[in-house]
Enzyme design. Sequence first.
Site, PDB file in Angstrom:
ATOM      1  N   GLU A  93      -4.971 -14.149   9.088  1.00 47.76           N
ATOM      2  CA  GLU A  93      -4.145 -13.667   7.976  1.00 47.76           C
ATOM      3  C   GLU A  93      -2.660 -13.746   8.349  1.00 47.76           C
ATOM      4  O   GLU A  93      -1.821 -14.162   7.553  1.00 47.76           O
ATOM      5  CB  GLU A  93      -4.521 -12.221   7.631  1.00 47.76           C
ATOM      6  CG  GLU A  93      -3.746 -11.637   6.478  1.00 47.76           C
ATOM      7  CD  GLU A  93      -4.108 -10.189   6.192  1.00 47.76           C
ATOM      8  OE1 GLU A  93      -3.495  -9.634   5.256  1.00 47.76           O
ATOM      9  OE2 GLU A  93      -4.962  -9.605   6.889  1.00 47.76           O
TER      10      GLU A  93
ATOM     11  N   ASP B 121       0.709  -7.955   9.106  1.00 49.28           N
ATOM     12  CA  ASP B 121      -0.683  -8.421   9.148  1.00 49.28           C
ATOM     13  C   ASP B 121      -1.413  -8.164  10.457  1.00 49.28           C
ATOM     14  O   ASP B 121      -2.540  -7.688  10.444  1.00 49.28           O
ATOM     15  CB  ASP B 121      -0.814  -9.919   8.810  1.00 49.28           C
ATOM     16  CG  ASP B 121       0.006 -10.322   7.602  1.00 49.28           C
ATOM     17  OD1 ASP B 121      -0.140  -9.673   6.554  1.00 49.28           O
ATOM     18  OD2 ASP B 121       0.827 -11.240   7.719  1.00 49.28           O
TER      19      ASP B 121
ATOM     20  N   ASP C  92      -6.881  -9.742  12.426  1.00 51.37           N
ATOM     21  CA  ASP C  92      -6.151 -10.417  11.350  1.00 51.37           C
ATOM     22  C   ASP C  92      -5.198 -11.512  11.825  1.00 51.37           C
ATOM     23  O   ASP C  92      -4.162 -11.764  11.195  1.00 51.37           O
ATOM     24  CB  ASP C  92      -5.398  -9.391  10.481  1.00 51.37           C
ATOM     25  CG  ASP C  92      -6.346  -8.359   9.880  1.00 51.37           C
ATOM     26  OD1 ASP C  92      -7.503  -8.716   9.590  1.00 51.37           O
ATOM     27  OD2 ASP C  92      -5.925  -7.208   9.712  1.00 51.37           O
TER      28      ASP C  92
ATOM     29  N   ASP D 137       4.685  -4.668   6.595  1.00 54.48           N
ATOM     30  CA  ASP D 137       3.443  -4.893   7.336  1.00 54.48           C
ATOM     31  C   ASP D 137       3.335  -6.387   7.639  1.00 54.48           C
ATOM     32  O   ASP D 137       3.363  -7.212   6.727  1.00 54.48           O
ATOM     33  CB  ASP D 137       2.256  -4.423   6.482  1.00 54.48           C
ATOM     34  CG  ASP D 137       0.925  -4.574   7.173  1.00 54.48           C
ATOM     35  OD1 ASP D 137       0.640  -5.674   7.697  1.00 54.48           O
ATOM     36  OD2 ASP D 137       0.147  -3.616   7.184  1.00 54.48           O
TER      37      ASP D 137
ATOM     38  N   ARG E 246       0.853  -1.195   0.000  1.00 56.01           N
ATOM     39  CA  ARG E 246       0.000   0.000   0.000  1.00 56.01           C
ATOM     40  C   ARG E 246       0.890   1.247   0.000  1.00 56.01           C
ATOM     41  O   ARG E 246       1.963   1.247   0.602  1.00 56.01           O
ATOM     42  CB  ARG E 246      -0.881  -0.027   1.248  1.00 56.01           C
ATOM     43  CG  ARG E 246      -1.906   1.041   1.341  1.00 56.01           C
ATOM     44  CD  ARG E 246      -2.844   0.802   2.544  1.00 56.01           C
ATOM     45  NE  ARG E 246      -3.702  -0.335   2.292  1.00 56.01           N
ATOM     46  CZ  ARG E 246      -3.984  -1.292   3.174  1.00 56.01           C
ATOM     47  NH1 ARG E 246      -3.473  -1.261   4.389  1.00 56.01           N
ATOM     48  NH2 ARG E 246      -4.794  -2.277   2.863  1.00 56.01           N
TER      49      ARG E 246
ATOM     50  N   ASP F  34      -2.950  -6.531  13.595  1.00 62.43           N
ATOM     51  CA  ASP F  34      -3.323  -5.148  13.891  1.00 62.43           C
ATOM     52  C   ASP F  34      -4.065  -5.107  15.213  1.00 62.43           C
ATOM     53  O   ASP F  34      -4.723  -6.081  15.594  1.00 62.43           O
ATOM     54  CB  ASP F  34      -4.252  -4.585  12.799  1.00 62.43           C
ATOM     55  CG  ASP F  34      -3.648  -4.682  11.412  1.00 62.43           C
ATOM     56  OD1 ASP F  34      -2.581  -4.094  11.207  1.00 62.43           O
ATOM     57  OD2 ASP F  34      -4.249  -5.345  10.544  1.00 62.43           O
TER      58      ASP F  34
ATOM     59  N   ASN G  53      -0.539  -1.041  13.414  1.00 66.07           N
ATOM     60  CA  ASN G  53       0.001  -2.091  12.559  1.00 66.07           C
ATOM     61  C   ASN G  53       1.222  -2.714  13.215  1.00 66.07           C
ATOM     62  O   ASN G  53       2.142  -1.991  13.584  1.00 66.07           O
ATOM     63  CB  ASN G  53       0.459  -1.502  11.221  1.00 66.07           C
ATOM     64  CG  ASN G  53      -0.666  -0.927  10.412  1.00 66.07           C
ATOM     65  OD1 ASN G  53      -1.552  -1.635   9.977  1.00 66.07           O
ATOM     66  ND2 ASN G  53      -0.621   0.384  10.198  1.00 66.07           N
TER      67      ASN G  53
END
EC number: 3.6.1.15
Length: 178
Positions: free
Chosen positions: A123, A105, A120, A103, A23, A107, A87
């Site tokens: 994830e 994942d 997450d 990052d 991102r 959070d 994050n």
Amino acid sequence: MRVPKEGEFITIQSYKHDGSLHRTWRDTMVLKTSECSIIGMNDHTLVTESDGRRWVTREPAILYFHTKYWFNIIAMIREKGVSYYCNLASPYVLDEEALKYIDYDLDIKVFPDGEKRLLDVDEYEDHRQEMNYSDEIDLVLKENVKILVDWINNEKGPFSMEYVDVWYERYQQLSRRQ
């Protein structure tokens, strides 16, 4: 890399552990830099996802990045109060192109009423297997979750209203100059 000055704009790029771009945030205003941290501000900032999708942030948000901690903190200033999105991520690096971090994942979201949610987890576990996060990284991230929760519980740093007020006021002052 030249350290950006107060009032300048930088780009922020988050990556995944495998090196893929995740991102990008354009035009984050720098509010303060120190040897170990950068405080910035996003306000209706253009965000581009790795798949090319673009969107604009909805509210002013104070950003906190550090070179030693494995997290970054976003304090979103909303009508109903401040919400936080944290994050779990590598410490940032800064180069000519952008402020960059990986990052990981996981959070933590903190709501205006103080409720905390770890997000997450599935994830994280999937990506840990797919991208081969080392046991050392796994341990560092879990320890940094504990540090982050301690900061939240004790209203340390970005989690204090005084911090939010001071940096939002500084942003408004710098915006008026431009």
